[in-house]
Structure formats: structure tokens, C-alpha cells
Design a protein around this motif. Sequence first.
Motif, short mmCIF file in Angstrom:
data_model
loop_
_atom_site.label_atom_id
_atom_site.label_comp_id
_atom_site.label_asym_id
_atom_site.label_seq_id
_atom_site.Cartn_x
_atom_site.Cartn_y
_atom_site.Cartn_z
N UNK A 186 0.83 -1.20 0.00
CA UNK A 186 0.00 0.00 0.00
C UNK A 186 0.86 1.25 0.00
N UNK A 187 0.22 2.38 -0.25
CA UNK A 187 0.85 3.69 -0.11
C UNK A 187 0.91 4.04 1.37
N UNK A 188 2.08 4.47 1.84
CA UNK A 188 2.29 4.74 3.27
C UNK A 188 1.36 5.83 3.80
N UNK A 189 0.97 6.78 2.95
CA UNK A 189 0.15 7.91 3.40
C UNK A 189 -1.34 7.65 3.15
N UNK A 190 -1.69 7.19 1.94
CA UNK A 190 -3.11 7.03 1.60
C UNK A 190 -3.65 5.66 1.97
N UNK A 191 -2.76 4.70 2.18
CA UNK A 191 -3.13 3.32 2.49
C UNK A 191 -3.87 2.63 1.34
N UNK A 192 -3.77 3.20 0.15
CA UNK A 192 -4.38 2.60 -1.04
C UNK A 192 -3.45 1.54 -1.63
N UNK A 193 -4.01 0.48 -2.25
CA UNK A 193 -3.17 -0.58 -2.83
C UNK A 193 -2.24 -0.03 -3.91
N UNK A 194 -1.07 -0.64 -4.01
CA UNK A 194 -0.07 -0.27 -5.00
C UNK A 194 0.32 -1.51 -5.79
N UNK A 195 0.26 -1.41 -7.11
CA UNK A 195 0.64 -2.53 -7.99
C UNK A 195 2.15 -2.56 -8.15
N UNK A 196 2.84 -2.95 -7.10
CA UNK A 196 4.29 -2.90 -7.08
C UNK A 196 4.89 -4.18 -7.65
N UNK A 197 6.16 -4.09 -8.04
CA UNK A 197 6.93 -5.26 -8.46
C UNK A 197 7.70 -5.79 -7.26
#
Length: 695
Positions: A498-509
Motif C-alpha cells: 500500500x501507499x504509506x500515506x493514503x493506504x491505497x493498494x499499489x501494484x508494485x513489483x
Amino acid sequence: MQQSLRFHAPTSANSWGKLALAFCGFLFTLTTQAQSVEFSKDRFGNDREGLKAAQRELKEGDEWYDMDPSRYELALPHYLAAQKFNPDNAQLNLKIGDCYLHSGFKPKALAYLQKAYKLNPDVDPTIHYLLGRGLHLNARWPEAIKEYKAAQPNASSKDKAAWAADIQKKIKECENGQQFLRKPARVFIDNAGAGVNSPYPDYGPVISADESVILFTSRRATSTGGQKDPETGGFFEDIYQSTRLPDGQWSQAMNLSAPINTDGHDATVGLAPDGQRLLVYVEDNGGDLHESELHGTEWRKPQTLGTRINSRGHESSAAYSPDGRTLYFVTDKEGGLGGRDIYRIQPEGRGPAQNLGPNINTPYGEEGVYLHPDGKTMYFSSEGHNSMGGYDIFKSVYEKGQWSKPENLGWPINTPDDDVFFVISASGRHGYYSSFREDGLGSKDIYQITFLGPEKAPVLNQEDQLLASRAQPVKETLLAAAVPIATAQVTILKGTVTDDMTHQPVEATIEVVDNVLNQTIAAFRANAQSGRYLVSLPSGVNYGIVVRQDGYLFHSENFDVPAGAAYAEVVKDIALKKADLGVKVVLNNIFFDFNKATLRPESTAELERLQKLLAEAPTLHLEISGHTDNVGKADYNQDLSQRRAKAVVDYLTQHGVAATRLTAAGYGDTQPVAPNTTDAGRQLNRRTEFKITGK
């Protein structure tokens, strides 16, 4: 087990009984004894309407039965209808038995074959062979052996040698079955439930490594297009998905719909351990393999795996290696050792597929390959080796450059019938396959096998705190009971990004690195919608886990999974940070010699990542800081932490980073991130990190 369109048993003596009926049909009228009741007016003159109806059923059944190839499934209902009117016709009972021998309910053949023989011992030249098959499929081993020995091929048969060889193989299978029955595997076999199974055929299960998702093939009425296959009379195959509920049950299965499912046959083949890539069978070019990727909640249109894998033959089964770099698949293309063989290939490479050789492949058929997430244990089905009949499920381990002698999983997992398309969880505790059983919901169902291990109370579940991160403790679910079927030497790392600030999911590698070799082993992506990820880590490697996404600082973790380590699940939720002033990032893959400031070679990959970050952001300024626990004197700890921070700075400046952009700071034990009262807390406090001091 019932066969799907992508699984056809090779032509063998199993079908000779039916062929003998065609060649010797005149015997049924010339040698019929008084016990066998004919469909004639002489016998049923008082019920002419019933006789006409039964004769119509016989005629329709014969039309399907006499086709080339025979349509046993379509002939059987007509024969059964006629048999209700006249249950005492030897020829009809024989044909019903033959139809059952070619169905998913093969054990039912025995009663009809025995009745045919009782009504007329000369009903067919192959009757003893057919009786042997019926007894064999009912695990009545000694009786089956007796009938096989009594079976004699037709003296004029051109295939006399092949017939004799087949009988000897069947006898050996019965002998194998007797041995396995004396020492059955300690397992529970349970129906997977109504969430997965239906009144229609359900088969070919594939699972994610942590058993959170199951996909399978079904021929149910909700199939895409709702059409029936004219060859079998059943609905076309479609792929369905179910998820594990908190209570351990499976959710109601949902059709994957387009673009995965089409109006034709679409079947499951394999699923990547993280559940993000799916291998499917598509009925084109004789049967080819395709791959689909999951983007958020939507599966993308399957793409062919190309001519290095697909051939003019029939590709029926495949499985990924844990790192995704190798594909194991089954094909009957030219050049194999038998009916179908197992091959492996690197899809991203250029070399040809390699046959796994005679340790695995036999002169008979192999099918249903599956590679365990430990990366070295393979499960597959074979008609060869020490099968107890049809296809049995085997296990082989890749060690010292070769595959071990395949081990039969034994009774009652394997049966005298075909047992194919078996998968097993990363823990080795649960396996899944499909079977016809008395507790089924109507047809072929998916079953869960629970391996009990040695005769002692297994440790089912325990909670522990394991240090997988130097930033915070990680909750681990450990399944550690000894299981004889699977080595379970693997760690499953999963969680959400997730994003540390928004807590939204992140499509990371997520990159998996061998720290000792400084090589990237594999790369995966977190799910675009949920941010969930799952990585399978076989034992015996010091892993660096790197999470990246454009616009964020990289995040690293270290997992040293010793050789022979028991199965473990580690849940790690990762919050990616953006390059803002004051942000701190722990460098979990920086290693020093004990009590020294000497960087170990395993640190190279992490240092190169930090170097790349500074090269891509030329205005970035960092403070590199060292930290210790509170063991020892404070001034010594401060000095050690300072020297370690300076060692990192020196490495970066020696590799082209301007010294003016870097500051080394040693804080000793003054900035703990966890209590120093435990080994775990002290390990978290011994760390190297960077802080953004300028942009």
C-alpha cells in the motif's frame, strides 16, 4: 476418474472387448443358452408395446455403440432402459458392462459383466478379460488375477503379443494394488463441498500456494453459451473460481466468463503459486496451452504459449516452477518415450523443450504434471512405474542433478481407476483432485486429501513471532507437522502493498534476490486492485526481497531460509514511502561481519539499489545511519555504528556518488525501534537505514 476432452487414454486392450463383440457378434445368436432371454415375441408376446419400446431403445443404443469411435455415454441410457424391460439378456448385460468400463463409473461394470457370464459363459471370447477388468476396478485383486490368467486372446488376432503383454501388465497392477492395500496412506479424503462441486462433472483443480483460491473445470449448465457437446451430450467445459472462507469452507464458485471462457471447451491446466497467472487448455490445433494474467479482478484474454511448447500433437497439462522461469508440460508430440511425456522449458529462453527422461517418462502415458512450490518436488500421473491400474499419482524429487525414482502415493489416494490432475498446497498438508465417490454430489467431484503424517498427534497450527524484518515483528503462521508425502521445505511470504500515506493498494513489483549470488531469481507483481502478493521461497537460500514502484522509494526485506527448514507462512504488509524530506527507510539487506564494520558480499545487491536510487534522483541527499542494540558499552556501540554507516558511504562514493550528497551518522543504541529485552527486539535495533535530508 472421468476424462475431460484434454485427457484421452491411449488405445489398449481395454477396448478390445468391444472390438471382439463386433467381430464375433454371430456368436450371440448361435451360442445363446436358454438362460439368456431374447427380445422376441415368443418371450414377450403379452406385452408387445413394451417390447417395441425396448427394441427401439436397443436400436438407438446400438447406433451410438457401433459408431467409430463408440459413444458409450450416449449408448448407455438406452441400454439401461431396455434392460429394465428385460434384465436377463446376456448380450445386453455385456454391452452395459462395456459401456461402464468406458465411463467414469467403471466399477459399476462388474455386476453386469458377471450377470452376462452367468446367463451365458460363452457370451464373448473376451469375457474373462472383461471380468478381470471389472474385478480389478473394484480392487478385488486375487479374483481379478484369476480372471486375467484365464483370459485368452483370439487365436487369429494380429495383436496376440500385445494382448498377452497387456494381461501381464494388468496382473502386475493387481499385485501392486495388493501391496499398497496392506499399508494404506494415512489420509482423510473429503468432498470439497457444494461451494465447489455441482451435480455436473467438476475436475482439474488448481490452487494458489496458500490454498486461498481454487480454480477448476466444470461441465455445468451455467457454462458460457449453454451449449452441449454433440460428442458426449454434456455441457461444454468452462473454468470456475472459488475462494477460501474464514470458516475453511469454499465460497460459491463463479464462472470466470469472457475472455477466459468461450463457447467451446476451456479447461484449467495450471496456476502460478501467487494466483496471478493461469494456464488454460484451448481446443484448437488439436489442443494447445494458453496463458492469462490477472489484472485486478479481471483475467485477460489467454495468449498462446507459442510453437516452442504447442505442437501438432496434444498438450494437455502444465505447471509453473516457483520462480516462473520454467514450465513443465505434457505432450504427445513425436520423439517421446511413450504415449505422453513430461517436458520442461524456459519460456523466455530460446532452447528447445527437454524431455525429463526415463526416470520419469515410461513407455506408457504420463499426465497431470504439478511442481510443488519448494521448486524440487514434482507430482504427476503415470500408467507406468508401479501403478495399481490406469493412471496413478507419483512423486519425484530433483536432487543432485536428477529426478528420484517416482514414489506411488499409495492407497486410497490412488485406485485401480485413473487418478489424474493432483495438486498439493505449499504446506504439503492438503492435496486436491477429482474422483467419483459415493458421497459425490451427482457426478465427478473435487476432493480434499488431508495428509495425517506419522501415527502421532500432528501439530496443526501454532502462532509464533519471527523476525522477517528489522523494522517490525512479523506475525507468522507456522504449519510444522512432519508430513511424509511432501517435504514442505518452503516459506510463503504474502501480504499487501500500500501507499504509506493514503493506504491505497499499489501494484508494485516484488523482486526475489539471491543475496549470496547477487542474482535476481524472480519478479512478481502485486495485484493491481488489492495490492496483494504471494511469493514462494524454497529453503536453502538467503533471500533479499525488494518491492519497487515508480514514484516510491524501494522497500527491502531479508529472509534467510535454511536448508531443510519446515514450511512457514509469513504475512508481511508493506507500506511504500515517497521521497519526502525526513522519510526513513531501513536497508534490511546490508550485512556486516560480526562486531565489525566490514561489509559482507551479500550486501552488494542492496548497495547497488541505493546507488541506482541516487543516480536516478541526482538532487537527493541522504543521511546513512548505523544503529545497534544496548548490549555492550554505549561508547563502543556508538563507534561501531558510526564506522558501519561510514562503510556504506565509502562504498557509494567509490561507485560514483558525490560525497557532498551523503552524511554518515552513528547513533549506537540511542534510537531503538523495539525493546532490547528480547533477541527479536535487539535484532530489529541492529540496523542500517537512510533518511532523506535534501531533495
